[in-house]
Design a protein around this motif. Sequence first.
Motif, PDB file in Angstrom:
ATOM      1  N   THR A   1      17.076 -10.779  -8.451  1.00 46.70           N
ATOM      2  CA  THR A   1      17.735 -10.031  -9.460  1.00 46.70           C
ATOM      3  C   THR A   1      18.548  -8.840  -8.757  1.00 46.70           C
ATOM      4  OG1 THR A   1      16.115 -10.493 -10.977  1.00 46.70           O
ATOM      5  CG2 THR A   1      17.613  -8.566 -11.627  1.00 46.70           C
ATOM      6  N   GLN A   2      17.969  -8.367  -7.868  1.00 44.89           N
ATOM      7  CA  GLN A   2      18.818  -7.274  -6.974  1.00 44.89           C
ATOM      8  C   GLN A   2      20.079  -7.836  -6.404  1.00 44.89           C
ATOM      9  OE1 GLN A   2      16.096  -5.279  -4.450  1.00 44.89           O
ATOM     10  NE2 GLN A   2      15.285  -4.019  -6.160  1.00 44.89           N
TER      11      GLN A   2
ATOM     12  N   GLU B   1      12.107  -9.990  -8.475  1.00 44.32           N
ATOM     13  CA  GLU B   1      12.878  -8.845  -8.539  1.00 44.32           C
ATOM     14  C   GLU B   1      13.999  -8.654  -7.462  1.00 44.32           C
ATOM     15  OE1 GLU B   1       9.878  -5.991  -8.261  1.00 44.32           O
ATOM     16  OE2 GLU B   1       9.242  -6.089 -10.214  1.00 44.32           O
ATOM     17  N   LYS B   2      13.779  -9.054  -6.156  1.00 48.95           N
ATOM     18  CA  LYS B   2      14.734  -9.020  -4.993  1.00 48.95           C
ATOM     19  C   LYS B   2      15.740 -10.071  -5.484  1.00 48.95           C
ATOM     20  CE  LYS B   2      13.998  -6.767  -2.068  1.00 48.95           C
ATOM     21  NZ  LYS B   2      14.626  -5.415  -2.133  1.00 48.95           N
TER      22      LYS B   2
ATOM     23  N   LEU C   1      20.144  -6.626   1.135  1.00 53.81           N
ATOM     24  CA  LEU C   1      19.425  -7.273   0.069  1.00 53.81           C
ATOM     25  C   LEU C   1      19.073  -8.809   0.307  1.00 53.81           C
ATOM     26  CD1 LEU C   1      21.217  -5.906  -2.875  1.00 53.81           C
ATOM     27  CD2 LEU C   1      18.834  -5.104  -2.244  1.00 53.81           C
TER      28      LEU C   1
ATOM     29  N   ARG D   1      28.467   0.682  -9.648  1.00 55.10           N
ATOM     30  CA  ARG D   1      27.324  -0.042  -8.809  1.00 55.10           C
ATOM     31  C   ARG D   1      28.040  -0.466  -7.354  1.00 55.10           C
ATOM     32  NH1 ARG D   1      27.213  -6.086 -11.310  1.00 55.10           N
ATOM     33  NH2 ARG D   1      29.472  -5.550 -11.154  1.00 55.10           N
TER      34      ARG D   1
ATOM     35  N   GLU E   1      22.517  -8.807  -8.733  1.00 59.42           N
ATOM     36  CA  GLU E   1      23.338  -7.551  -9.555  1.00 59.42           C
ATOM     37  C   GLU E   1      24.299  -7.219  -8.571  1.00 59.42           C
ATOM     38  OE1 GLU E   1      20.297  -4.742 -10.282  1.00 59.42           O
ATOM     39  OE2 GLU E   1      19.705  -5.773 -12.232  1.00 59.42           O
TER      40      GLU E   1
END
Length: 164
Positions: free
Chosen positions: A47-48, A44-45, A19, A9, A51
């Motif tokens: 979540t990125q 979604e962004k 990001l 990752r 992560e």
Amino acid sequence: MEHFKNKFRPTSKALLAVLIDEFFELKFNPEEETVGIFCKRVEEKKTQVKEADFEILELLIALQLIRRLPAEYDHLVQTLYRLKNEEFNHREVEKQLINEAGRIQLKQKDLNLDYTENAYTVGSFRLQETRKKSFERSGAVLDPSRNPGQYRKISYPNSSVIRC
């Protein structure tokens, strides 16, 4: 599986910076997407970013959802700003945005009708219909170059003289 995810990752500060920039550059484009899709892109962004080992504050997510909206959402944005802190979260903002998008869509649909019924014109609607029907009988035809339901008077040369 988790071992490989942790091992490969990317968690560099440069990736995190990209990001976060992408998150704050998200903008709702009503010609290309619905409010629901925009909210999903924000989610979604978020979540990125998560992560990449960074948590965006709930307040910032909610503010991003309303930050770059079209002018027809201005009233809702002002209302959302007045919410109590515990009520101002991205789920509540998302719900309000979707409700407002539905209201705006219905309003646009109503504006595209031949007439608008409201408290001031409901009584005069029958009069408008009567005028329209009498205009139809008087030699008027539908004009496709105009809005649907609009008529134009057709005139014939020497229409006052009828010959057989």
